[in-house]
Scaffold this motif. Structure first.
Motif, PDB file in Angstrom:
ATOM      1  N   GLY A  30       0.818  -1.217   0.000  1.00 48.42           N
ATOM      2  CA  GLY A  30       0.000   0.000   0.000  1.00 48.42           C
ATOM      3  C   GLY A  30       0.847   1.262   0.000  1.00 48.42           C
ATOM      4  N   MET A  31       1.920   1.255   0.776  1.00 48.32           N
ATOM      5  CA  MET A  31       2.820   2.419   0.801  1.00 48.32           C
ATOM      6  C   MET A  31       3.510   2.604  -0.552  1.00 48.32           C
ATOM      7  SD  MET A  31       2.510   3.924   3.692  1.00 48.32           S
ATOM      8  CE  MET A  31       3.923   5.005   3.648  1.00 48.32           C
ATOM      9  N   ALA A  32       3.887   1.496  -1.185  1.00 45.94           N
ATOM     10  CA  ALA A  32       4.512   1.582  -2.505  1.00 45.94           C
ATOM     11  C   ALA A  32       3.541   2.175  -3.521  1.00 45.94           C
ATOM     12  CB  ALA A  32       4.978   0.198  -2.955  1.00 45.94           C
ATOM     13  N   ILE A  33       2.290   1.760  -3.449  1.00 50.70           N
ATOM     14  CA  ILE A  33       1.274   2.305  -4.352  1.00 50.70           C
ATOM     15  C   ILE A  33       1.081   3.801  -4.089  1.00 50.70           C
ATOM     16  CG2 ILE A  33      -1.197   2.247  -4.904  1.00 50.70           C
ATOM     17  CD1 ILE A  33      -1.025  -0.831  -4.445  1.00 50.70           C
ATOM     18  N   LEU A  34       1.057   4.177  -2.820  1.00 56.15           N
ATOM     19  CA  LEU A  34       0.915   5.590  -2.461  1.00 56.15           C
ATOM     20  C   LEU A  34       2.063   6.416  -3.033  1.00 56.15           C
ATOM     21  CD1 LEU A  34      -0.624   7.723  -0.691  1.00 56.15           C
ATOM     22  CD2 LEU A  34       1.061   7.186   1.083  1.00 56.15           C
ATOM     23  N   LEU A  72       6.688  12.492   2.982  1.00 55.24           N
ATOM     24  CA  LEU A  72       6.404  11.402   3.912  1.00 55.24           C
ATOM     25  C   LEU A  72       7.654  10.655   4.361  1.00 55.24           C
ATOM     26  CD1 LEU A  72       3.269   9.926   2.117  1.00 55.24           C
ATOM     27  CD2 LEU A  72       3.321  11.485   4.074  1.00 55.24           C
ATOM     28  N   ILE A  73       8.792  10.955   3.756  1.00 54.29           N
ATOM     29  CA  ILE A  73      10.040  10.270   4.101  1.00 54.29           C
ATOM     30  C   ILE A  73      10.599  10.861   5.386  1.00 54.29           C
ATOM     31  CG2 ILE A  73      12.395   9.767   3.347  1.00 54.29           C
ATOM     32  CD1 ILE A  73      11.345   9.947   0.452  1.00 54.29           C
ATOM     33  N   MET A  76      13.605  10.599  -5.158  1.00 57.92           N
ATOM     34  CA  MET A  76      13.462  10.126  -3.781  1.00 57.92           C
ATOM     35  C   MET A  76      12.209   9.261  -3.644  1.00 57.92           C
ATOM     36  SD  MET A  76      14.455  13.524  -1.630  1.00 57.92           S
ATOM     37  CE  MET A  76      14.160  12.798  -0.038  1.00 57.92           C
ATOM     38  N   SER A  77      11.114   9.734  -4.200  1.00 56.99           N
ATOM     39  CA  SER A  77       9.856   8.992  -4.122  1.00 56.99           C
ATOM     40  C   SER A  77       9.937   7.673  -4.882  1.00 56.99           C
ATOM     41  CB  SER A  77       8.708   9.832  -4.672  1.00 56.99           C
ATOM     42  OG  SER A  77       8.459  10.920  -3.833  1.00 56.99           O
ATOM     43  N   GLU A  78      10.585   7.708  -6.024  1.00 55.13           N
ATOM     44  CA  GLU A  78      10.739   6.489  -6.819  1.00 55.13           C
ATOM     45  C   GLU A  78      11.573   5.450  -6.062  1.00 55.13           C
ATOM     46  OE1 GLU A  78      13.069   5.354 -10.879  1.00 55.13           O
ATOM     47  OE2 GLU A  78      11.766   7.129 -10.959  1.00 55.13           O
ATOM     48  N   ASP A  79      12.666   5.890  -5.470  1.00 53.92           N
ATOM     49  CA  ASP A  79      13.500   4.969  -4.698  1.00 53.92           C
ATOM     50  C   ASP A  79      12.750   4.429  -3.480  1.00 53.92           C
ATOM     51  OD1 ASP A  79      15.550   5.245  -6.485  1.00 53.92           O
ATOM     52  OD2 ASP A  79      16.853   6.415  -5.165  1.00 53.92           O
ATOM     53  N   GLN A  80      11.995   5.293  -2.806  1.00 53.14           N
ATOM     54  CA  GLN A  80      11.237   4.850  -1.637  1.00 53.14           C
ATOM     55  C   GLN A  80      10.156   3.856  -2.049  1.00 53.14           C
ATOM     56  OE1 GLN A  80      12.200   5.881   1.530  1.00 53.14           O
ATOM     57  NE2 GLN A  80      10.885   4.196   2.134  1.00 53.14           N
ATOM     58  N   ARG A  81       9.527   4.098  -3.195  1.00 57.43           N
ATOM     59  CA  ARG A  81       8.534   3.149  -3.719  1.00 57.43           C
ATOM     60  C   ARG A  81       9.175   1.789  -3.957  1.00 57.43           C
ATOM     61  NH1 ARG A  81       7.538   3.992  -9.624  1.00 57.43           N
ATOM     62  NH2 ARG A  81       9.426   2.784  -9.571  1.00 57.43           N
ATOM     63  N   ILE A 103      11.853   0.559  -2.565  1.00 58.90           N
ATOM     64  CA  ILE A 103      12.208  -0.052  -1.283  1.00 58.90           C
ATOM     65  C   ILE A 103      10.979  -0.722  -0.674  1.00 58.90           C
ATOM     66  CG2 ILE A 103      12.848   0.489   1.105  1.00 58.90           C
ATOM     67  CD1 ILE A 103      14.764   2.630  -0.090  1.00 58.90           C
ATOM     68  N   PHE A 104       9.848  -0.007  -0.690  1.00 55.00           N
ATOM     69  CA  PHE A 104       8.623  -0.601  -0.143  1.00 55.00           C
ATOM     70  C   PHE A 104       8.211  -1.844  -0.931  1.00 55.00           C
ATOM     71  CE2 PHE A 104       7.367   3.666   1.789  1.00 55.00           C
ATOM     72  CZ  PHE A 104       7.650   3.258   3.081  1.00 55.00           C
ATOM     73  N   LEU A 105       8.370  -1.819  -2.245  1.00 53.00           N
ATOM     74  CA  LEU A 105       8.049  -3.004  -3.053  1.00 53.00           C
ATOM     75  C   LEU A 105       8.950  -4.177  -2.693  1.00 53.00           C
ATOM     76  CD1 LEU A 105       7.310  -1.580  -6.615  1.00 53.00           C
ATOM     77  CD2 LEU A 105       5.730  -2.770  -5.102  1.00 53.00           C
ATOM     78  N   LEU A 106      10.236  -3.910  -2.514  1.00 52.67           N
ATOM     79  CA  LEU A 106      11.168  -4.969  -2.134  1.00 52.67           C
ATOM     80  C   LEU A 106      10.772  -5.563  -0.795  1.00 52.67           C
ATOM     81  CD1 LEU A 106      13.813  -6.558  -2.525  1.00 52.67           C
ATOM     82  CD2 LEU A 106      14.993  -4.656  -1.390  1.00 52.67           C
ATOM     83  N   TRP A 107      10.448  -4.708   0.171  1.00 51.54           N
ATOM     84  CA  TRP A 107      10.025  -5.190   1.486  1.00 51.54           C
ATOM     85  C   TRP A 107       8.762  -6.043   1.369  1.00 51.54           C
ATOM     86  CZ3 TRP A 107      10.370  -0.203   4.963  1.00 51.54           C
ATOM     87  CH2 TRP A 107      11.710   0.197   5.061  1.00 51.54           C
ATOM     88  N   ALA A 108       7.805  -5.585   0.555  1.00 48.55           N
ATOM     89  CA  ALA A 108       6.553  -6.328   0.392  1.00 48.55           C
ATOM     90  C   ALA A 108       6.808  -7.701  -0.224  1.00 48.55           C
ATOM     91  CB  ALA A 108       5.575  -5.529  -0.466  1.00 48.55           C
ATOM     92  N   VAL A 109       7.699  -7.762  -1.202  1.00 49.82           N
ATOM     93  CA  VAL A 109       8.010  -9.044  -1.849  1.00 49.82           C
ATOM     94  C   VAL A 109       8.700  -9.986  -0.872  1.00 49.82           C
ATOM     95  CG1 VAL A 109       9.458 -10.125  -3.627  1.00 49.82           C
ATOM     96  CG2 VAL A 109       8.048  -8.152  -4.204  1.00 49.82           C
TER      97      VAL A 109
END
Length: 112
Positions: free
Chosen positions: A17-21, A32-33, A52-57, A59-65
Motif C-alpha cells: 500500500g505504501m509503494a502504491i501511495l 512522507l520520508i 526520492m519517491s521512486e526509490d522509496q517506492r 524499497i517498499f516493493l522490495l520489502w513487500a516481496v
C-alpha cells in the motif's frame, strides 16, 4: 497458520500500500520520508523529490516481496521457518537502508 505468517502477510500488504501511495503521489510523497519532512522548506527545494519517491517506492516493493514470499512459503507449504527467514532478511535490508546522518540519507538526491 502461524502468527509469523500472519505478520508477514499484514506487513506485506501495508508495504505494498505504501509503494502504491508513493507511485501515485510521485514527488509529492517525498514529504512522507522520515527526516526529509523535518528539513526547512528552502533546504528541501535542493533535492530531487521525484527520484526520492521512486526509490522509496522501490524499497517498499522490495520489502513487500520479501515478506510476501515468506508468508506464502510459511502458509501454503507449511514451512514454519519461511516467515522467520523472511523477517530476518527484511531486518537486514531495513537496517542497511537506515541512515542517521542527513547527508548519507539524502546526499545522492541533491540537485547539482
Amino acid at each position: 497458520m502461524g502468527i509469523d505468517a500472519k505478520i508477514c502477510g499484514v506487513l506485506s500488504i501495508i508495504f505494498l500500500g505504501m509503494a502504491i501511495l508513493f507511485g501515485i503521489m510521485k514527488g509529492k510523497a517525498a514529504i512522507l520520508i522520515a527526516g526529509f519532512n523535518t528539513m526547512p522548506k528552502e533546504q528541501r527545494q535542493q533535492y530531487d523529490r521525484e527520484r526520492m519517491s521512486e526509490d522509496q517506492r522501490n524499497i517498499f516493493l522490495l520489502w513487500a516481496v520479501i515478506l510476501g514470499v515468506g508468508g506464502v512459503l510459511s502458509y501454503l507449504f507449511s514451512w514454519k521457518y519461511g516467515a522467520d527467514i523472511a523477517m530476518l532478511i527484511w531486518l537486514v535490508v531495513f537496517f542497511r537502508d537506515v541512515h542517521l546522518d542527513e547527508e548519507k540519507a539524502f546526499g545522492k538526491y541533491r540537485l547539482k
